[in-house]
Scaffold this motif. Structure first.
Motif, PDB file in Angstrom:
ATOM      1  N   MET A  82      34.534  34.300  16.079  1.00 31.54           N
ATOM      2  CA  MET A  82      34.047  33.714  15.018  1.00 31.54           C
ATOM      3  C   MET A  82      33.504  32.338  15.351  1.00 31.54           C
ATOM      4  N   THR A  83      32.123  32.147  15.181  1.00 29.04           N
ATOM      5  CA  THR A  83      31.339  31.005  15.712  1.00 29.04           C
ATOM      6  C   THR A  83      31.720  29.847  14.932  1.00 29.04           C
ATOM      7  N   GLN A  84      32.535  29.850  13.718  1.00 21.89           N
ATOM      8  CA  GLN A  84      32.523  28.757  12.793  1.00 21.89           C
ATOM      9  C   GLN A  84      33.843  27.960  13.172  1.00 21.89           C
ATOM     10  N   TRP A  85      34.607  28.449  14.278  1.00 14.75           N
ATOM     11  CA  TRP A  85      36.036  27.904  14.424  1.00 14.75           C
ATOM     12  C   TRP A  85      35.675  26.163  14.838  1.00 14.75           C
ATOM     13  N   PRO A  86      34.675  25.849  15.441  1.00 10.85           N
ATOM     14  CA  PRO A  86      34.652  24.327  15.685  1.00 10.85           C
ATOM     15  C   PRO A  86      34.577  23.319  14.332  1.00 10.85           C
ATOM     16  N   LEU A  87      33.871  23.955  13.485  1.00  8.56           N
ATOM     17  CA  LEU A  87      33.847  23.367  12.145  1.00  8.56           C
ATOM     18  C   LEU A  87      35.006  23.313  11.374  1.00  8.56           C
ATOM     19  N   PHE A  88      35.836  24.477  11.284  1.00 13.11           N
ATOM     20  CA  PHE A  88      36.842  24.621  10.822  1.00 13.11           C
ATOM     21  C   PHE A  88      37.958  23.844  11.491  1.00 13.11           C
ATOM     22  N   ALA A  89      38.093  23.665  12.554  1.00 12.65           N
ATOM     23  CA  ALA A  89      38.843  22.896  13.358  1.00 12.65           C
ATOM     24  C   ALA A  89      38.748  21.433  12.823  1.00 12.65           C
ATOM     25  N   LEU A  90      37.330  20.913  12.646  1.00 11.27           N
ATOM     26  CA  LEU A  90      37.068  19.643  12.377  1.00 11.27           C
ATOM     27  C   LEU A  90      37.577  19.346  10.855  1.00 11.27           C
ATOM     28  N   LEU A  91      37.609  20.273  10.023  1.00 16.69           N
ATOM     29  CA  LEU A  91      37.983  20.340   8.648  1.00 16.69           C
ATOM     30  C   LEU A  91      39.623  20.265   8.267  1.00 16.69           C
ATOM     31  N   VAL A  92      40.111  21.128   9.122  1.00 11.73           N
ATOM     32  CA  VAL A  92      41.601  21.422   9.256  1.00 11.73           C
ATOM     33  C   VAL A  92      42.293  20.361   9.519  1.00 11.73           C
ATOM     34  N   LEU A  93      42.082  19.781  10.574  1.00 10.87           N
ATOM     35  CA  LEU A  93      42.698  18.502  11.184  1.00 10.87           C
ATOM     36  C   LEU A  93      42.691  17.528  10.303  1.00 10.87           C
ATOM     37  N   PRO A  94      41.666  16.825   9.583  1.00 15.42           N
ATOM     38  CA  PRO A  94      41.800  15.919   8.941  1.00 15.42           C
ATOM     39  C   PRO A  94      42.480  16.177   7.406  1.00 15.42           C
ATOM     40  N   GLY A  95      42.572  17.625   7.182  1.00 16.32           N
ATOM     41  CA  GLY A  95      43.064  17.937   5.962  1.00 16.32           C
ATOM     42  C   GLY A  95      44.719  17.955   6.250  1.00 16.32           C
ATOM     43  N   LEU A  96      45.252  18.339   7.650  1.00 18.99           N
ATOM     44  CA  LEU A  96      46.652  18.144   7.665  1.00 18.99           C
ATOM     45  C   LEU A  96      47.187  16.679   7.909  1.00 18.99           C
ATOM     46  N   LEU A  97      46.307  15.852   8.405  1.00 20.00           N
ATOM     47  CA  LEU A  97      46.515  14.323   8.464  1.00 20.00           C
ATOM     48  C   LEU A  97      46.576  13.989   6.727  1.00 20.00           C
ATOM     49  N   LEU A  98      45.749  14.266   5.888  1.00 19.71           N
ATOM     50  CA  LEU A  98      45.884  13.982   4.561  1.00 19.71           C
ATOM     51  C   LEU A  98      47.319  14.362   3.923  1.00 19.71           C
ATOM     52  N   VAL A  99      47.657  15.620   4.358  1.00 24.53           N
ATOM     53  CA  VAL A  99      48.886  16.030   3.687  1.00 24.53           C
ATOM     54  C   VAL A  99      50.123  15.250   4.282  1.00 24.53           C
ATOM     55  N   TYR A 100      49.827  14.805   5.720  1.00 24.68           N
ATOM     56  CA  TYR A 100      51.053  14.180   6.211  1.00 24.68           C
ATOM     57  C   TYR A 100      51.125  12.495   5.400  1.00 24.68           C
ATOM     58  N   ILE A 101      49.827  11.842   5.251  1.00 23.56           N
ATOM     59  CA  ILE A 101      49.980  10.715   4.689  1.00 23.56           C
ATOM     60  C   ILE A 101      50.286  10.771   3.108  1.00 23.56           C
ATOM     61  N   ALA A 102      49.799  11.716   2.612  1.00 19.60           N
ATOM     62  CA  ALA A 102      50.281  11.750   1.127  1.00 19.60           C
ATOM     63  C   ALA A 102      51.895  11.907   0.902  1.00 19.60           C
ATOM     64  N   LEU A 103      52.402  12.801   1.786  1.00 17.72           N
ATOM     65  CA  LEU A 103      53.751  13.001   1.650  1.00 17.72           C
ATOM     66  C   LEU A 103      54.723  11.496   2.145  1.00 17.72           C
ATOM     67  N   ARG A 104      54.057  11.313   3.058  1.00 14.39           N
ATOM     68  CA  ARG A 104      54.882   9.965   3.477  1.00 14.39           C
ATOM     69  C   ARG A 104      54.932   8.887   2.406  1.00 14.39           C
ATOM     70  N   LEU A 105      53.700   8.577   1.738  1.00 13.80           N
ATOM     71  CA  LEU A 105      53.588   7.542   0.594  1.00 13.80           C
ATOM     72  C   LEU A 105      54.284   8.005  -0.531  1.00 13.80           C
ATOM     73  N   LEU A 106      54.197   9.329  -0.975  1.00 18.92           N
ATOM     74  CA  LEU A 106      55.023   9.882  -2.142  1.00 18.92           C
ATOM     75  C   LEU A 106      56.401   9.836  -2.193  1.00 18.92           C
ATOM     76  N   VAL A 107      57.153   9.731  -1.032  1.00 15.38           N
ATOM     77  CA  VAL A 107      58.658   9.753  -0.667  1.00 15.38           C
ATOM     78  C   VAL A 107      58.969   8.300  -0.436  1.00 15.38           C
ATOM     79  N   ARG A 108      58.171   7.549  -0.002  1.00 15.24           N
ATOM     80  CA  ARG A 108      58.955   6.175   0.067  1.00 15.24           C
ATOM     81  C   ARG A 108      59.225   5.686  -1.377  1.00 15.24           C
ATOM     82  N   ARG A 109      60.444   4.480  -1.024  1.00 12.63           N
ATOM     83  CA  ARG A 109      60.959   3.910  -2.308  1.00 12.63           C
ATOM     84  C   ARG A 109      60.231   2.662  -2.612  1.00 12.63           C
TER      85      ARG A 109
END
Length: 215
Positions: A1-28
């Motif tokens: 699948m020749t699109q994998w470099p682009l998918f990787a570039l999109l998935v990585l920031p997506g995972l980062l956004l999930v991590y940041i969102a969860l960290r921000l939402l659970v803090r007091r």
């Protein structure tokens, strides 16, 4: 699948956004919590946008030089009425369609890449848009019934629409081909470096093409 470099570039920031969102939402904390919550929601919105973009990009298919992307067979049902069996590599589907006119036309969008994606080996991709009937007579083309059939897959987000702010995606061109319709004719559509190419496959299609060019 020749699109994998682009998918990787999109998935990585997506995972980062999930991590940041969860960290921000659970803090007091009250005031800061509101700000963090707003930022967390913004991160989730960004994640949804990336997901929509990946979903749309998956509708495109990578191509190599001279790849057959569709075959069309025709059966005449009446005067300027043809039933078409359309088989596409894009979604591995067979469609039975009816077109009116003397000719068929197939349209597609083609995306090419630039910058680091080229170095990573990303190949251009395509997506079929529509198939339509055409009349040889200009008067008939203006006044006779037309048939246009949408071939696009459902897309919530368009890669071509966001190409302005994603410089490594180049929504370069649309391409179309048209040839005559004929009873028992068989044609194939090939995608090459310059776009779509239509070719007759059997004798009725070749004879119709020869007559078409001599008219």
């Amino acid at each position: 699948m020749t699109q994998w470099p682009l998918f990787a570039l999109l998935v990585l920031p997506g995972l980062l956004l999930v991590y940041i969102a969860l960290r921000l939402l659970v803090r007091r904390g009250w005031v800061a919590g509101f700000i963090r919550g707003t930022l967390g929601v913004a991160c989730l919105v960004g994640l949804v946008i990336i997901g929509f973009f990946i979903f749309d990009l998956a509708a495109y298919r990578a191509f190599t030089r001279e790849m057959v992307i569709a075959t069309l067979s025709f059966s005449q049902q009446g005067e300027q009425i043809y039933q078409i069996n359309l088989e596409t590599n894009q979604d591995q589907q067979r469609r039975n369609l009816v077109l009116m006119g003397d000719e068929w036309q197939l349209d597609a969008r083609i995306l090419t890449w630039s910058g680091p994606l080229v170095l990573l080996g990303m190949e251009p991709v395509y997506r079929l848009d529509r198939i339509a009937g055409r009349y040889q007579s200009i008067e008939r083309e203006l006044n006779a019934p037309r048939t246009v059939i949408d071939l696009r897959e459902d897309a919530l987000w368009s890669a071509s629409e966001v190409s302005d702010w994603l410089p490594w995606i180049n929504a370069r061109f649309g391409s179309s081909v048209y040839l005559p319709m004929v009873d028992n004719g068989l044609f194939e559509v090939v995608l090459g470096a310059q776009g779509l190419i239509a070719r007759p496959v059997n004798e009725p299609a070749r004879e119709a093409l020869g007559q078409w060019f001599s008219d």
